[in-house]
Motif scaffolding. Structure first.
Motif, PDB file in Angstrom:
ATOM      1  N   SER A   1       0.680  -1.294  -0.076  1.00 57.36           N
ATOM      2  CA  SER A   1       0.074  -0.148  -0.065  1.00 57.36           C
ATOM      3  C   SER A   1       0.668   1.366  -0.017  1.00 57.36           C
ATOM      4  O   SER A   1       0.293   2.257  -0.573  1.00 57.36           O
ATOM      5  CB  SER A   1      -1.048  -0.151   1.220  1.00 57.36           C
ATOM      6  OG  SER A   1       0.085   0.120   2.337  1.00 57.36           O
TER       7      SER A   1
ATOM      8  N   ALA B   1      -4.348   0.489  24.887  1.00 57.85           N
ATOM      9  CA  ALA B   1      -4.981   1.687  24.241  1.00 57.85           C
ATOM     10  C   ALA B   1      -4.113   2.585  23.772  1.00 57.85           C
ATOM     11  O   ALA B   1      -4.137   3.287  22.618  1.00 57.85           O
ATOM     12  CB  ALA B   1      -5.783   2.309  25.501  1.00 57.85           C
TER      13      ALA B   1
ATOM     14  N   ARG C   1      -2.873   0.852  20.345  1.00 62.11           N
ATOM     15  CA  ARG C   1      -3.744   0.936  19.344  1.00 62.11           C
ATOM     16  C   ARG C   1      -3.835   2.578  18.870  1.00 62.11           C
ATOM     17  O   ARG C   1      -4.051   2.935  17.643  1.00 62.11           O
ATOM     18  CB  ARG C   1      -5.099   0.723  19.958  1.00 62.11           C
ATOM     19  CG  ARG C   1      -5.454  -0.706  19.885  1.00 62.11           C
ATOM     20  CD  ARG C   1      -7.061  -0.973  20.069  1.00 62.11           C
ATOM     21  NE  ARG C   1      -7.478  -0.376  21.294  1.00 62.11           N
ATOM     22  CZ  ARG C   1      -7.497  -0.818  22.268  1.00 62.11           C
ATOM     23  NH1 ARG C   1      -6.899  -2.090  22.490  1.00 62.11           N
ATOM     24  NH2 ARG C   1      -8.151  -0.065  23.419  1.00 62.11           N
ATOM     25  N   THR C   2      -3.885   3.629  19.663  1.00 62.44           N
ATOM     26  CA  THR C   2      -3.769   4.935  19.503  1.00 62.44           C
ATOM     27  C   THR C   2      -2.518   5.269  18.491  1.00 62.44           C
ATOM     28  O   THR C   2      -2.823   5.895  17.454  1.00 62.44           O
ATOM     29  CB  THR C   2      -3.882   5.938  20.479  1.00 62.44           C
ATOM     30  OG1 THR C   2      -4.896   5.531  21.428  1.00 62.44           O
ATOM     31  CG2 THR C   2      -3.762   7.320  20.393  1.00 62.44           C
TER      32      THR C   2
ATOM     33  N   GLN D   1      -3.154   3.791  14.983  1.00 56.02           N
ATOM     34  CA  GLN D   1      -4.391   4.222  14.449  1.00 56.02           C
ATOM     35  C   GLN D   1      -4.017   5.836  13.974  1.00 56.02           C
ATOM     36  O   GLN D   1      -4.111   6.068  12.581  1.00 56.02           O
ATOM     37  CB  GLN D   1      -5.657   4.515  15.203  1.00 56.02           C
ATOM     38  CG  GLN D   1      -6.214   3.074  15.502  1.00 56.02           C
ATOM     39  CD  GLN D   1      -6.842   2.743  14.287  1.00 56.02           C
ATOM     40  OE1 GLN D   1      -6.938   3.163  13.222  1.00 56.02           O
ATOM     41  NE2 GLN D   1      -7.497   1.312  14.434  1.00 56.02           N
ATOM     42  N   MET D   2      -3.122   6.454  14.611  1.00 57.03           N
ATOM     43  CA  MET D   2      -2.685   7.964  14.224  1.00 57.03           C
ATOM     44  C   MET D   2      -1.589   7.655  13.092  1.00 57.03           C
ATOM     45  O   MET D   2      -1.557   8.482  12.200  1.00 57.03           O
ATOM     46  CB  MET D   2      -2.157   8.500  15.546  1.00 57.03           C
ATOM     47  CG  MET D   2      -2.931   9.032  16.490  1.00 57.03           C
ATOM     48  SD  MET D   2      -4.357  10.040  15.803  1.00 57.03           S
ATOM     49  CE  MET D   2      -5.695   9.189  15.898  1.00 57.03           C
TER      50      MET D   2
ATOM     51  N   LEU E   1      -3.857   6.800  10.336  1.00 58.11           N
ATOM     52  CA  LEU E   1      -4.562   8.125   9.835  1.00 58.11           C
ATOM     53  C   LEU E   1      -3.763   8.633   8.911  1.00 58.11           C
ATOM     54  O   LEU E   1      -4.099   9.606   7.817  1.00 58.11           O
ATOM     55  CB  LEU E   1      -5.024   8.871  11.033  1.00 58.11           C
ATOM     56  CG  LEU E   1      -5.402  10.278  10.875  1.00 58.11           C
ATOM     57  CD1 LEU E   1      -6.799  10.405  10.356  1.00 58.11           C
ATOM     58  CD2 LEU E   1      -5.532  10.989  12.211  1.00 58.11           C
TER      59      LEU E   1
ATOM     60  N   TRP F   1      -3.654   7.359   5.261  1.00 55.69           N
ATOM     61  CA  TRP F   1      -4.762   7.702   4.601  1.00 55.69           C
ATOM     62  C   TRP F   1      -5.478   8.939   4.225  1.00 55.69           C
ATOM     63  O   TRP F   1      -5.808   9.118   3.291  1.00 55.69           O
ATOM     64  CB  TRP F   1      -6.025   6.881   5.652  1.00 55.69           C
ATOM     65  CG  TRP F   1      -6.145   5.277   5.373  1.00 55.69           C
ATOM     66  CD1 TRP F   1      -5.683   4.629   6.302  1.00 55.69           C
ATOM     67  CD2 TRP F   1      -6.698   4.858   4.311  1.00 55.69           C
ATOM     68  NE1 TRP F   1      -5.669   3.231   5.783  1.00 55.69           N
ATOM     69  CE2 TRP F   1      -6.604   3.283   4.376  1.00 55.69           C
ATOM     70  CE3 TRP F   1      -7.298   4.926   3.006  1.00 55.69           C
ATOM     71  CZ2 TRP F   1      -6.957   2.313   3.780  1.00 55.69           C
ATOM     72  CZ3 TRP F   1      -7.672   3.781   2.431  1.00 55.69           C
ATOM     73  CH2 TRP F   1      -7.559   2.663   2.531  1.00 55.69           C
ATOM     74  N   ILE F   2      -5.167   9.912   4.996  1.00 51.65           N
ATOM     75  CA  ILE F   2      -5.654  11.069   4.543  1.00 51.65           C
ATOM     76  C   ILE F   2      -4.628  12.039   4.068  1.00 51.65           C
ATOM     77  O   ILE F   2      -5.061  13.048   3.399  1.00 51.65           O
ATOM     78  CB  ILE F   2      -6.087  11.826   6.000  1.00 51.65           C
ATOM     79  CG1 ILE F   2      -4.976  12.584   6.844  1.00 51.65           C
ATOM     80  CG2 ILE F   2      -6.981  11.073   6.724  1.00 51.65           C
ATOM     81  CD1 ILE F   2      -5.408  13.357   8.048  1.00 51.65           C
TER      82      ILE F   2
END
Lengths: 177, 172
Positions: free
Chosen positions: A51, A112, A115-116, A119-120, A123, A126-127
């Motif tokens: 990707s 947590a 995962r944060t 995910q960041m 993020l 992706w953005i």
């Protein structure tokens, strides 16, 4: 029509990126490890992230499909945007590795927090493509959606005569003191 | 002596609706991703629902699937449904864009719900195509997976947003 053009560009570019993904991945890993003063192991070099390269193809397709923008602007958006995306991918990789090293040194983090962090980093990946495209070419492609004024001002060619002013309404009689 | 005219004040960058849209977009996307990170039950639920939707769709298509947890099997091929297999990411992208666009609340609500349904259906079709590729041409699976997952999913979300834009009227 933009979507049709974008898909038409994205399909062959996806194939190109697929073939270049191994080289791109190894280059990124080598530079990222080098920035951290480490040597990449065989696992890091062999587990290719497809990707990462595909993101470049997707952005290029979005730029090439944006025909409302002037061509110099599109070329600039393509070159600068790809450079920014490569930098972001490198920064994401270095950040992820630094975080992993820090976590290892501290004996592990809470799930947590893990995962944060993950995910960041995801993020940003992706953005980055839509945000860079919006910043570089959005004001042409989305002019109608946001009711923006035309992006370029009309330019008067050298030597052309100025448009004559509209005649002013006659003034009233002057008072004499 | 006449006073020198004041130079016109520069408009704030936030006065540009596109700039505001991009800033809000990044903010909403970050909030969405943070929510997913802090509430893992959301991701788990979406994965379970995606696996069950795919199983039902494959049964309707007459492919006789099997399901064990999040693992879908058809013949000798099997596919484990993970977070990337769901419509979670494109849905977050679409919801963020709809929320950031200056439209009326009702239009945003309709756009968000219709978009979620549309992306869910698109994702199920995407997974069926991937399973068929896995069964018939497994050598193409990696390429098709990245192409259909990333490129086409993001374009699908963007296409739904563009469709909604034609209907939603911006408010000043």
């Amino acid at each position: 029509m933009w979507f049709v053009r974008c898909l038409a560009w994205a399909t062959p570019l996806a194939g190109v990126c697929y073939f270049l993904s191994g080289f791109y991945h190894r280059a990124l890993v080598t530079v990222a490890f080098g920035l951290l003063g480490l040597q990449p192991g065989p696992d890091a070099l062999s587990n290719v992230d497809l990707s990462a390269a595909n993101v470049l193809g997707m952005y290029a397709a979005m730029c090439l499909a944006s025909l409302r923008a002037p061509r110099p602007r599109r070329v600039w958006a393509l070159v600068l945007g790809l450079a920014i995306l490569v930098t972001i991918e490198l920064a994401s990789g270095v950040t992820a590795m630094r975080a992993a090293m820090l976590e290892s040194a501290q004996g592990g983090w809470a799930p947590a927090v893990d995962r944060t962090r993950d995910q960041m980093i995801e993020l940003v990946r992706w953005i980055s493509v839509p945000v860079i495209w919006l910043v570089m070419l959005g004001r042409w492609e989305l002019r109608d959606a946001f009711r923006l004024p035309p992006a370029s001002r009309p330019v008067t060619a050298p030597g052309a005569t100025k448009t004559p002013r509209a005649p002013q309404a006659p003034r009233g009689p002057r008072r004499r003191h | 002596m006449k006073a020198a005219p004041r130079s016109a004040a520069r408009p704030s960058p936030l006065a540009n609706p596109l700039t505001r849209f991009v800033l809000l977009l990044v903010l909403y996307w970050a909030a969405g991703w943070l929510l997913i990170a802090l509430v893992p039950a959301i991701e788990h639920r979406v994965i379970t629902m995606t696996a069950r939707s795919l199983f039902l769709a494959l049964r309707v298509a007459g492919l006789d699937p099997g399901i064990t947890g999040h693992l879908i099997s058809v013949g000798r091929s099997s596919l484990e449904i993970v977070s990337e297999c769901t419509s979670l990411v494109p849905s977050l992208l679409l919801i963020g864009a709809v929320a950031a666009y200056p439209a009326r609340g009702r239009a945003r609500l309709i756009g968000g719900i219709a978009g979620l349904i549309g992306l869910w259906l698109f994702n199920v079709v995407r997974l069926i195509v991937l399973i068929l590729i896995l069964m018939r041409a497994p050598g193409w699976f990696d390429f098709a997976h990245v192409y259909l997952w990333q490129t086409v999913s993001v374009l699908a979300a963007a296409a739904l947003f563009a469709l909604w834009l034609r209907w939603a009227q911006p408010v000043r």
